[in-house]
Design a protein around this motif. Structure first.
Motif, PDB file in Angstrom:
ATOM      1  N   GLY A 172      -7.282  -3.149  -0.446  1.00  0.00           N
ATOM      2  CA  GLY A 172      -8.286  -3.267  -1.502  1.00  0.00           C
ATOM      3  C   GLY A 172      -8.529  -1.962  -2.227  1.00  0.00           C
ATOM      4  N   SER A 173      -7.646  -0.986  -1.999  1.00  0.00           N
ATOM      5  CA  SER A 173      -7.677   0.324  -2.685  1.00  0.00           C
ATOM      6  C   SER A 173      -8.888   1.163  -2.305  1.00  0.00           C
ATOM      7  N   LEU A 174      -9.447   0.923  -1.105  1.00  0.00           N
ATOM      8  CA  LEU A 174     -10.538   1.787  -0.674  1.00  0.00           C
ATOM      9  C   LEU A 174     -10.027   3.212  -0.465  1.00  0.00           C
ATOM     10  N   VAL A 175      -8.809   3.324   0.056  1.00  0.00           N
ATOM     11  CA  VAL A 175      -8.118   4.611   0.145  1.00  0.00           C
ATOM     12  C   VAL A 175      -6.669   4.390  -0.304  1.00  0.00           C
ATOM     13  N   GLY A 176      -6.040   5.443  -0.792  1.00  0.00           N
ATOM     14  CA  GLY A 176      -4.658   5.317  -1.241  1.00  0.00           C
ATOM     15  C   GLY A 176      -4.555   4.493  -2.508  1.00  0.00           C
ATOM     16  N   SER A 177      -3.380   3.928  -2.734  1.00  0.00           N
ATOM     17  CA  SER A 177      -3.138   3.117  -3.927  1.00  0.00           C
ATOM     18  C   SER A 177      -2.280   1.923  -3.556  1.00  0.00           C
ATOM     19  N   VAL A 178      -2.257   0.928  -4.438  1.00  0.00           N
ATOM     20  CA  VAL A 178      -1.464  -0.273  -4.191  1.00  0.00           C
ATOM     21  C   VAL A 178      -0.335  -0.375  -5.207  1.00  0.00           C
ATOM     22  N   HIS A 196       0.840  -1.201   0.000  1.00  0.00           N
ATOM     23  CA  HIS A 196       0.000   0.000   0.000  1.00  0.00           C
ATOM     24  C   HIS A 196       0.872   1.247   0.000  1.00  0.00           C
ATOM     25  N   SER A 197       0.306   2.327  -0.506  1.00  0.00           N
ATOM     26  CA  SER A 197       1.052   3.585  -0.602  1.00  0.00           C
ATOM     27  C   SER A 197       1.484   4.120   0.757  1.00  0.00           C
ATOM     28  N   SER A 198       0.869   3.644   1.854  1.00  0.00           N
ATOM     29  CA  SER A 198       1.259   4.080   3.195  1.00  0.00           C
ATOM     30  C   SER A 198       2.410   3.271   3.784  1.00  0.00           C
ATOM     31  N   ASN A 199       2.887   2.252   3.073  1.00  0.00           N
ATOM     32  CA  ASN A 199       3.925   1.348   3.603  1.00  0.00           C
ATOM     33  C   ASN A 199       5.314   1.969   3.462  1.00  0.00           C
ATOM     34  N   GLU A 200       5.686   2.802   4.412  1.00  0.00           N
ATOM     35  CA  GLU A 200       6.921   3.580   4.302  1.00  0.00           C
ATOM     36  C   GLU A 200       8.181   2.722   4.393  1.00  0.00           C
ATOM     37  N   LEU A 229     -12.351 -11.843  12.292  1.00  0.00           N
ATOM     38  CA  LEU A 229     -11.211 -10.962  12.051  1.00  0.00           C
ATOM     39  C   LEU A 229     -11.312  -9.705  12.905  1.00  0.00           C
ATOM     40  N   ASN A 230     -10.196  -9.306  13.555  1.00  0.00           N
ATOM     41  CA  ASN A 230     -10.257  -8.078  14.346  1.00  0.00           C
ATOM     42  C   ASN A 230     -10.355  -6.853  13.434  1.00  0.00           C
ATOM     43  N   ALA A 231     -10.901  -5.776  13.952  1.00  0.00           N
ATOM     44  CA  ALA A 231     -11.238  -4.612  13.132  1.00  0.00           C
ATOM     45  C   ALA A 231     -10.004  -3.943  12.540  1.00  0.00           C
ATOM     46  N   PHE A 232      -8.881  -3.897  13.283  1.00  0.00           N
ATOM     47  CA  PHE A 232      -7.695  -3.247  12.731  1.00  0.00           C
ATOM     48  C   PHE A 232      -7.162  -4.020  11.534  1.00  0.00           C
ATOM     49  N   ALA A 233      -7.073  -5.334  11.647  1.00  0.00           N
ATOM     50  CA  ALA A 233      -6.610  -6.143  10.520  1.00  0.00           C
ATOM     51  C   ALA A 233      -7.514  -5.948   9.315  1.00  0.00           C
ATOM     52  N   ASN A 234      -8.803  -5.797   9.561  1.00  0.00           N
ATOM     53  CA  ASN A 234      -9.726  -5.573   8.452  1.00  0.00           C
ATOM     54  C   ASN A 234      -9.514  -4.202   7.805  1.00  0.00           C
ATOM     55  N   GLN A 235      -9.154  -3.199   8.608  1.00  0.00           N
ATOM     56  CA  GLN A 235      -8.843  -1.881   8.032  1.00  0.00           C
ATOM     57  C   GLN A 235      -7.617  -1.973   7.120  1.00  0.00           C
ATOM     58  N   VAL A 236      -6.640  -2.759   7.537  1.00  0.00           N
ATOM     59  CA  VAL A 236      -5.464  -2.997   6.693  1.00  0.00           C
ATOM     60  C   VAL A 236      -5.890  -3.674   5.392  1.00  0.00           C
ATOM     61  N   SER A 237      -6.794  -4.640   5.507  1.00  0.00           N
ATOM     62  CA  SER A 237      -7.293  -5.348   4.332  1.00  0.00           C
ATOM     63  C   SER A 237      -8.010  -4.400   3.378  1.00  0.00           C
ATOM     64  N   LEU A 238      -8.850  -3.520   3.905  1.00  0.00           N
ATOM     65  CA  LEU A 238      -9.588  -2.580   3.068  1.00  0.00           C
ATOM     66  C   LEU A 238      -8.656  -1.580   2.395  1.00  0.00           C
ATOM     67  N   ALA A 239      -7.616  -1.149   3.106  1.00  0.00           N
ATOM     68  CA  ALA A 239      -6.631  -0.262   2.478  1.00  0.00           C
ATOM     69  C   ALA A 239      -5.958  -0.979   1.313  1.00  0.00           C
ATOM     70  N   PHE A 296     -18.828   6.654   1.857  1.00  0.00           N
ATOM     71  CA  PHE A 296     -18.199   7.751   2.598  1.00  0.00           C
ATOM     72  C   PHE A 296     -17.736   7.273   3.969  1.00  0.00           C
ATOM     73  N   HIS A 297     -18.618   6.603   4.696  1.00  0.00           N
ATOM     74  CA  HIS A 297     -18.263   6.134   6.041  1.00  0.00           C
ATOM     75  C   HIS A 297     -17.131   5.101   5.982  1.00  0.00           C
ATOM     76  N   ALA A 298     -17.157   4.243   4.988  1.00  0.00           N
ATOM     77  CA  ALA A 298     -16.107   3.223   4.870  1.00  0.00           C
ATOM     78  C   ALA A 298     -14.752   3.868   4.623  1.00  0.00           C
ATOM     79  N   SER A 299     -14.680   4.795   3.668  1.00  0.00           N
ATOM     80  CA  SER A 299     -13.398   5.441   3.362  1.00  0.00           C
ATOM     81  C   SER A 299     -12.920   6.306   4.520  1.00  0.00           C
ATOM     82  N   GLN A 300     -13.844   6.986   5.205  1.00  0.00           N
ATOM     83  CA  GLN A 300     -13.464   7.801   6.357  1.00  0.00           C
ATOM     84  C   GLN A 300     -12.924   6.940   7.487  1.00  0.00           C
ATOM     85  N   THR A 301     -13.517   5.778   7.687  1.00  0.00           N
ATOM     86  CA  THR A 301     -13.064   4.879   8.746  1.00  0.00           C
ATOM     87  C   THR A 301     -11.630   4.413   8.495  1.00  0.00           C
TER      88      THR A 301
END
Length: 531
Positions: free
Chosen positions: A262-268, A99-103, A250-260, A158-163
């Protein structure tokens, strides 16, 4: 005369040692003698640990004081990062997308002069429930966007991307903390040392993300007012692609990583030369010796003599050294002693036993981590059989993902590319059980090659867990894979490695050798008390 003289000399040395001990003198390494660090595991976690320790020691001008040995029980580096070749096309068999956030992964790619590239999307995306197509994309991106809005609603998107955005904003300051050596601790907690976090719990609490790890993704997203249809089809489908796990576990944080991812926000992106080039390159540039095919069997704690800091005795199967600065054969050596050791592989899977004097990670959790089995099957063919999937369009199929339905034989199908000679489609099929050849022949047209990779421990079962392992067992002994309790991906392994590198620096560079023995005794007792 000679024998009598030797005895007198020995007695003189004994007398001198007793006097020094009585005066409270501390042991320090002999000038010019290198101290030794062993890292167990040649995947992302181990090679990033080697890289970060190497970099931090160089920053302090202390690299010449240390020898870094990297142990890997397999014949190649990479761990769960691996490629397979299908009719001349190299494809990722394990971890594939970044993901684009993976520094830290981006830092490694830049350091190694590799190329970050955007995965191509040549065809349509489908959601399939086993009998019919629930949704599909269009060749026109604007039409695709409108179809998503029509089915799931603007508010849900909107709520999904904001989350996901809020989670990323909490996570990204961690990189600044590592660069500035300033680590946030949660209120009322003392989980972080001056040079890093003692446990993943302290890390997540410091980032105000711990609560997301303590609730299932399904419950968390329902609170965020996401439409159930979107959760059942999109969110569940992406989680099955990335982790093979359901929103109910699945815990919620791991799922947020999964959604990121999935290109919900940012880029891969991915590494053009292959993701395995990252661990290979990091090991080559940072470790003094890379010991391939050398399986560590046990680690015990020894104290050479009073006042000397404890050493770790490492017993490993025979192998030969490869790469690194010192490329000598070690096949005759079965035991070696180290000032510090890093476990960079899951304890439950590594086969490494720890002496009773060393705190064991399983005692610090409710139960040992369980792992998800994923079967990756690669198919070279003329394409997907559209009649089987009830598809009505002529465009190539780029991705098929599925909701959580027990009867489904697959979790996802993804196009990996085309063979260089015949331009045949190569698809990767993920499933929880091995798909039989007869099923694959129904799903695909004119199959020429089937290649199977069974990941018996692809990911941890990332359920909410109240108690996690520690990064630091005692002074000189660290556990990178503690990070796998809340989340598992290439970047999180790199984060765990960076944290362990800071703990190592705190213990061996910031404190100094003079306080080593006292620190050993205090930390060892504290570790046993905590566990």
């Amino acid at each position: 005369m000679t024998s009598s003289r030797n005895i007198k000399i020995c007695l003189l040395f004994v007398w001198a040692f007793i006097v020094l001990a009585a005066r409270g003198e501390k042991w320090s390494p002999a000038p010019g003698k290198k101290r030794r660090l062993a890292i167990f595991g040649g995947g992302i976690a181990g090679t990033f640990t080697s890289y970060f320790v190497d970099q931090l020691l160089k920053e302090e001008g202390r690299r010449d004081e240390w020898l870094i040995d990297l142990y890997e029980k397999e014949s190649v580096l990479g761990g769960r990062v691996r490629e397979v070749e299908v009719e001349g096309l190299r494809v990722e068999a394990g971890a594939g997308i970044l993901h684009s956030s993976n520094e830290f992964m981006q830092e490694a790619v830049d350091f190694l002069n590799l190329t970050a590239t955007t995965p191509s999307a040549d065809g349509r995306v489908y959601i399939w429930d086993g009998t019919s197509i629930l949704w599909h994309s269009y060749s026109n991106s604007i039409v695709t966007l409108f179809s998503i809005l029509w089915r799931y609603g603007l508010a849900t998107l909107f709520h999904a991307s904001q989350t996901v955005n809020r989670t990323l904003k909490k996570w990204t300051p961690l990189y600044k903390s590592f660069r500035q050596r300033a680590f946030p601790c949660a209120d009322g907690e003392a989980e972080c040392f001056g040079g890093g976090f003692a446990s993943p719990k302290g890390l997540f609490e410091g980032l105000a993300l711990y609560d997301e790890t303590q609730v299932t993704a399904g419950e968390f997203l329902r609170r965020k007012r996401l439409k159930p249809l979107f959760m059942d089809e999109w969110v569940e489908g992406i989680s099955r692609v990335n982790y093979g796990q359901s929103l109910s576990t699945l815990n919620a944080f791991a799922n947020q990583v999964s959604l990121a991812g999935g290109s919900l926000v940012g880029s891969v992106w991915r590494v053009k030369e292959g993701n395995s080039r990252v661990p290979e390159g990091l090991a080559r540039h940072s470790a003094d010796r890379v010991l391939l095919g050398r399986a560590v069997r046990s680690v015990s704690l020894i104290e050479p003599f009073s006042g000397h800091p404890p050493l770790f005795a490492v017993h490993a199967a025979s192998a030969t050294a490869a790469g690194g600065a010192n490329d000598s054969s070690l096949s005759a050596i079965s035991d070696a002693h180290y000032d510090a050791v890093v476990l960079a592989a899951p304890m439950g899977l590594s086969g490494i036993s720890l002496d009773d004097s060393i705190p064991i990670v399983e005692e610090a959790v409710e139960e040992p981590l369980k792992y998800q089995t994923t079967y990756a099957t690669f198919v070279a063919c003329d394409g997907v059989d559209k009649k089987y999937f009830s598809m009505k369009h002529d465009e190539p199929v780029d991705l098929i993902f599925t909701p959580e339905i027990a009867s489904l034989p697959i979790t996802s199908i993804g196009l990996q590319g085309y063979t260089p000679t015949d331009k045949r489609h190569v698809y990767k099929v993920f499933s929880r059980t091995p798909p039989p050849d007869s099923l694959l022949k129904e799903m695909f047209v004119n199959i020429s090659t089937i290649t199977r990779v069974d990941w018996l421990a692809a990911y941890p079962i990332l359920r909410p867990m109240a108690h996690w392992p520690h990064f630091r067992f005692r002074r000189g002994m660290y556990y990178v894979s503690a990070m796998e309790a809340p989340v598992s991906c290439m970047e999180s392994e790199a984060v765990g490695a960076r944290n362990v590198a800071h703990l190592f620096m705190t213990d061996f560079v910031a404190r100094g050798a003079g306080d080593a023995a006292d620190a050993d005794r205090q930390d060892g007792q504290k570790g046993h008390d905590e566990l």
